[in-house]
Design an enzyme around this catalytic site. Structure first.
Site, PDB file in Angstrom:
ATOM      1  N   ASP A  66     -15.997   5.684   9.059  1.00 47.03           N
ATOM      2  CA  ASP A  66     -15.699   4.772   7.841  1.00 47.03           C
ATOM      3  C   ASP A  66     -15.452   3.455   8.535  1.00 47.03           C
ATOM      4  OD1 ASP A  66     -16.910   6.349   5.943  1.00 47.03           O
ATOM      5  OD2 ASP A  66     -14.666   6.947   5.125  1.00 47.03           O
ATOM      6  N   ASN A 167     -12.746  -2.345   1.613  1.00 51.55           N
ATOM      7  CA  ASN A 167     -11.717  -1.332   1.087  1.00 51.55           C
ATOM      8  C   ASN A 167     -10.504  -2.123   0.304  1.00 51.55           C
ATOM      9  OD1 ASN A 167     -12.563   1.142   1.596  1.00 51.55           O
ATOM     10  ND2 ASN A 167     -11.146   1.607   3.296  1.00 51.55           N
ATOM     11  N   ARG A 195      10.363  -6.304  -4.520  1.00 51.83           N
ATOM     12  CA  ARG A 195      11.029  -6.204  -3.090  1.00 51.83           C
ATOM     13  C   ARG A 195      10.577  -4.767  -2.549  1.00 51.83           C
ATOM     14  NH1 ARG A 195      17.157  -7.048  -1.973  1.00 51.83           N
ATOM     15  NH2 ARG A 195      16.088  -8.011   0.011  1.00 51.83           N
TER      16      ARG A 195
END
Length: 308
Positions: A66, A167, A195
Site C-alpha cells: 500500500d 490516505n 490539546r
C-alpha cells in the site's frame, strides 16, 4: 498503449515481477516506463516519471504494498490515470493479490476485465506564519465549501502551499515531544479547542490506516467525505467526526506556542516548511484517484479477516 510500472525496489519479489512484466509488455509491442519506488519521495526530482506522464500514460501498474501505491498516487495526483496495484507487501488493502502472477492480472486489466473504483483523495492547503490566508474570513463560509468543489480559487500570489494525499494528513507534535494546542472547525463552524498529540484527517481509503489506530471508524471506500480523528486528546469528550463530501476541515494552530511546534505528514511523508504552520484547510480533491480491482474479495470481507 503506454504503461507505467512502479516497483518496490527494496522487495526482491517485486523486482523479479517487474522484469517479467517488462518482458511481457515488450513482446506485446507496448511502451512502458519502469520507475523505482525509492525515486518517488517528496524530496526527489522525478524527471523520468514526469516525462512519462507528460507523454500520456494509460495505466500505472504498481508492484509493492500500500505504501508504494500511496507514493504513486501522489505523483499521479488528480490526472485520472488508473492505478493497478499488485501486492508484494503485507496487508495490501489497496492492491490486488499476486497469487495468479503479474502477467495474468495486467492482461486482465488491459482487456477491461477489472472494476474501476473511484477513491476520494485530499487537497491540503497550509498557511504559514506571515502568509496571507485567503480563506480565513469567518464571514465567507459558503466560499469554503465552493473551494472543496474546485469552483473557487484564490489569486495566484495568495495561494498557500497545497499538497495531495490519498490516505490522510496527520498533524502531530514536533521533535520536542510536547503536546500541541489547536482549534478544530468544519466549514466555518467551530467544533472545539483541543490539546493533545494532534489530529488525523483521513479519506474513506485512509480510514483503515492511521485513523483506525487512533480510534476512528471503518468507512466504506466509496464514501466521499472525510474523517477527523483527534490523537490522544487531553479530554474525556473527544470523538471522531465524519463529514459530508463538500465539507472543509479547518485546523488552527495560531494559538500554539512556539516551543510546541506541530509536524505535518501526508501519507506518511514529512511536509517541511521554513516558517511555523498557522492554519490548515483539508478538503476533498477535485478529481478522484482511480484504483483497478481484479477478482478481489470485497472491502467488508477483507476487513473482517484483518480486523475482526
Amino acid at each position: 498503449m503506454r504503461i507505467l510500472i512502479v516497483r518496490n525496489n527494496s522487495n526482491s519479489q517485486a523486482v523479479d515481477a517487474s522484469l517479467l512484466l517488462a518482458t511481457y509488455l515488450a513482446t506485446q509491442g507496448m511502451d512502458y516506463t519502469l520507475v523505482d519506488s525509492s525515486e518517488l519521495s517528496c524530496r526527489c526530482d522525478h524527471e523520468e516519471l514526469n516525462a512519462a506522464l507528460a507523454a500520456g500514460v494509460d495505466v500505472a501498474v504498481v508492484l509493492g504494498g500500500d505504501g508504494t501505491i500511496l507514493r504513486t498516487a501522489r505523483q499521479i495526483g488528480t490526472s485520472g490515470v488508473p492505478i493497478l496495484g499488485i501486492n508484494f507487501g503485507r496487508l495490501g488493502f489497496l492492491a490486488n493479490s499476486s497469487d495468479e502472477g503479474v502477467v495474468a492480472v495486467v492482461a486482465a486489466a488491459l482487456s477491461g476485465d477489472v472494476v474501476a473504483e473511484q477513491r476520494a483523495n485530499l487537497r491540503i492547503d497550509v498557511v504559514c506564519e506571515g502568509e496571507p490566508d485567503p480563506w480565513g474570513d469567518e464571514e465567507c463560509h459558503p466560499e469554503r465549501a465552493e473551494r472543496a468543489e474546485g469552483s473557487r480559487a484564490a489569486p495566484a500570489d495568495e495561494r498557500p502551499c497545497t499538497f495531495f494525499a490519498l490516505n490522510e494528513l496527520a498533524v502531530t507534535r514536533g521533535a520536542n515531544g510536547r503536546i500541541i494546542d489547536f482549534s478544530l472547525g468544519i466549514s466555518g463552524a467551530h467544533i472545539a479547542d483541543m490539546r493533545g498529540d494532534g489530529l488525523v484527517v483521513a479519506t474513506a481509503t485512509g480510514s483503515t490506516a492511521y485513523a483506525l489506530s487512533a480510534g476512528g471508524p471503518l468507512v466504506a471506500p466509496g464514501f466521499g467525505g472525510l474523517v477527523a480523528v483527534p490523537l490522544a486528546p487531553h479530554t474525556l469528550h473527544s470523538r471522531a467526526i465524519v463529514t459530508a463530501a463538500n465539507d472543509v476541515v479547518e485546523v488552527d494552530l495560531s494559538k500554539n506556542r512556539d516551543p510546541r511546534e506541530a509536524t505535518l505528514f501526508a501519507d506518511g511523508e514529512l511536509l517541511a516548511f521554513d516558517l511555523p504552520v498557522r492554519r490548515i484547510y483539508v478538503s476533498r480533491g477535485e478529481a478522484p484517484t482511480v484504483l483497478l480491482r481484479y477478482q478481489g474479495e470485497s472491502f467488508y470481507e477483507h476487513a473482517s479477516k484483518v480486523f475482526f
